[in-house]
Design a protein around this motif. Sequence first.
Motif, PDB file in Angstrom:
ATOM      1  N   GLN A  13      -7.807 -12.016  -9.519  1.00  0.00           N
ATOM      2  CA  GLN A  13      -7.717 -10.576  -9.773  1.00  0.00           C
ATOM      3  C   GLN A  13      -7.911  -9.814  -8.468  1.00  0.00           C
ATOM      4  OE1 GLN A  13     -10.268  -9.209 -12.909  1.00  0.00           O
ATOM      5  NE2 GLN A  13      -8.833  -9.900 -14.476  1.00  0.00           N
ATOM      6  N   HIS A  14      -7.173  -8.745  -8.303  1.00  0.00           N
ATOM      7  CA  HIS A  14      -7.241  -7.979  -7.066  1.00  0.00           C
ATOM      8  C   HIS A  14      -7.308  -6.495  -7.393  1.00  0.00           C
ATOM      9  CE1 HIS A  14      -2.819  -7.741  -7.760  1.00  0.00           C
ATOM     10  NE2 HIS A  14      -2.967  -9.013  -8.066  1.00  0.00           N
ATOM     11  N   GLU A  15      -7.891  -5.733  -6.477  1.00  0.00           N
ATOM     12  CA  GLU A  15      -8.193  -4.331  -6.717  1.00  0.00           C
ATOM     13  C   GLU A  15      -7.012  -3.409  -6.424  1.00  0.00           C
ATOM     14  OE1 GLU A  15     -11.418  -3.911  -4.063  1.00  0.00           O
ATOM     15  OE2 GLU A  15     -12.755  -5.241  -5.174  1.00  0.00           O
ATOM     16  N   ASP A  16      -5.996  -3.923  -5.765  1.00  0.00           N
ATOM     17  CA  ASP A  16      -4.862  -3.088  -5.371  1.00  0.00           C
ATOM     18  C   ASP A  16      -3.578  -3.860  -5.646  1.00  0.00           C
ATOM     19  OD1 ASP A  16      -3.404  -1.023  -4.371  1.00  0.00           O
ATOM     20  OD2 ASP A  16      -4.180  -1.133  -2.321  1.00  0.00           O
ATOM     21  N   ASP A  17      -2.452  -3.131  -5.699  1.00  0.00           N
ATOM     22  CA  ASP A  17      -1.166  -3.812  -5.785  1.00  0.00           C
ATOM     23  C   ASP A  17      -0.990  -4.710  -4.556  1.00  0.00           C
ATOM     24  OD1 ASP A  17      -0.862  -2.205  -7.950  1.00  0.00           O
ATOM     25  OD2 ASP A  17       0.742  -0.969  -7.114  1.00  0.00           O
ATOM     26  N   LEU A  35      -0.744 -18.523  -3.218  1.00  0.00           N
ATOM     27  CA  LEU A  35      -1.560 -17.373  -2.805  1.00  0.00           C
ATOM     28  C   LEU A  35      -1.992 -16.538  -3.999  1.00  0.00           C
ATOM     29  CD1 LEU A  35       0.212 -16.117   0.443  1.00  0.00           C
ATOM     30  CD2 LEU A  35      -2.074 -17.121   0.255  1.00  0.00           C
ATOM     31  N   LEU A  36      -1.096 -16.297  -4.941  1.00  0.00           N
ATOM     32  CA  LEU A  36      -1.447 -15.480  -6.107  1.00  0.00           C
ATOM     33  C   LEU A  36      -2.505 -16.177  -6.957  1.00  0.00           C
ATOM     34  CD1 LEU A  36       2.019 -14.071  -7.225  1.00  0.00           C
ATOM     35  CD2 LEU A  36       0.226 -12.935  -5.902  1.00  0.00           C
ATOM     36  N   THR A  37      -2.426 -17.495  -7.045  1.00  0.00           N
ATOM     37  CA  THR A  37      -3.454 -18.231  -7.797  1.00  0.00           C
ATOM     38  C   THR A  37      -4.798 -18.125  -7.115  1.00  0.00           C
ATOM     39  OG1 THR A  37      -1.826 -19.801  -8.660  1.00  0.00           O
ATOM     40  CG2 THR A  37      -4.120 -20.499  -8.672  1.00  0.00           C
TER      41      THR A  37
END
Length: 517
Positions: free
Chosen positions: A503-507, A497-499
Amino acid sequence: MSRGEEPLWRLAGSLHPAYAAVDWAATGLGEPRDWSPALRSTLALALETRFAMALFWGPDQVLLYNEAFVGLIADKHPAALGRPTRDVFPEAWDQIGPMLHSVVEDATPTWVVDAEVPLRRSGFLEECYFTFSYSPVRGPDGAVEGAVDIVTETTRQVVARRRLQVLTRLDQGLARVSSTAGLVDLAVRVLGADPGDLSEVEAVPGAVADPVVLESVGAPGEGTVARIALPVPDPRAPQQHLRVRLSDRLALDEDYVDFLRSLAGALQQALELMAARDSDRRLSEALQRSLLTRPAHGPTLQVAVRYQPAAEKARVGGDWYDAYVLPDGALAVMVGDVAGHDQHAAAAMGQLRNLTRGVAYSARLALPARVLSDLDRAMAGLGVDEVATAVLAVVEDGGPDGQLLHWSNAGHPPPVVVEADGSVRLLEDVPDLLLGLDPETRRADHRLRLRPGDTLLLYTDGLVERRDAALADGLAWLVATLEGWGDRDPEDLCDHLLTEVGQHEDDLVLLALRART
């Protein structure tokens, strides 16, 4: 009357010798005693004003001017006095010639503001700007005899405005960079777009001793080479600097050097800000992780967790996870998110996480809805003035048929179940009210059996929410990304999932719980 005895010259101040030295009889104007009343009166007016004025007179548009005008033409004086204007300003004639022609031929005044008029007045072709007005001068019969030029130079103001715009664009871009490489790329791109001051810009290896080094100072108009320091946060890292070639149409004066120093200062300040943000980010992440302990595992359950801060943010947040064994042997798991992104939110997150543990551990019957209701009342009674979303689940051993899952949702994105065969479903029961709004709100429990190999995924909104997309789109993406991942190791599922999210806008927080086969 000799040239030296012409009364008009006494009005010329420091230009008296220059006027007296001109052989006016050899010009298109003839002897001064024969000049028309319009020429004499207009010249007298020009000579007695402190504002820069020039006259273009007769068929040859012979040039006459006052003391203030000398500062505008510099080295062209005194040879310019009494000569045809076309011969004095050949470099600008294509621009000013048609304007003069229209004034004389059509008797129509014209004016321009901050017009670029290139002049060769100091040994090189110089970038110059002027605000000026050309007006016709008529004789007694109404015919146009010549034109008068009232002018002020605005080169310094125009160039200063341009340099300020460059510095503004640089500052705006630097506020967003997050790496040394990004800083260098931005500097080359922004400064390279300013050919007026910097005709060539490139990043080259090596350090320079001072913020600005003038490598080769040639004569005006030769395009001096300057080097601007590019700071790096780690002195052991490869050093770079900007090699710039300055304009060959501007003098290297103190204003020019100050502009270069301002560029170097902006780059240095950006590095210091970037380093401070990076330090804050590392400190914030360390604080956040210190509040998130390793999860417990049940004998028939495997749990994996992840916490990942936003890609472009250096602030602690309110996202949390938890997993612990209750007195009756059941496993409680929770994911939540306190509103806000600062140290206050992080502190509130720690409070809520610990309160939930205490309420759940001491409850006679740890049903998630009851625990969340008690948590709401504890928040109100203890003055925890925060708002949060959360999903709390309790997993009981159900024997060979799998695990019995109870959960309650307080305004949080829906949990996901990835079944052993790879199919995916959202547990989209209508969520209850957020925590911290109404301590008397009724909360619902939901039940589900996790078969051996099934995986429950809890997560925070950083996984599925995007500024440019609806939440439904994010949930659809999550379902599609998890399809086929049944009966997989929860650690692998979290890494997958992280891959995929990038990049993400929030924690974001992930908690994956798998019923062992």
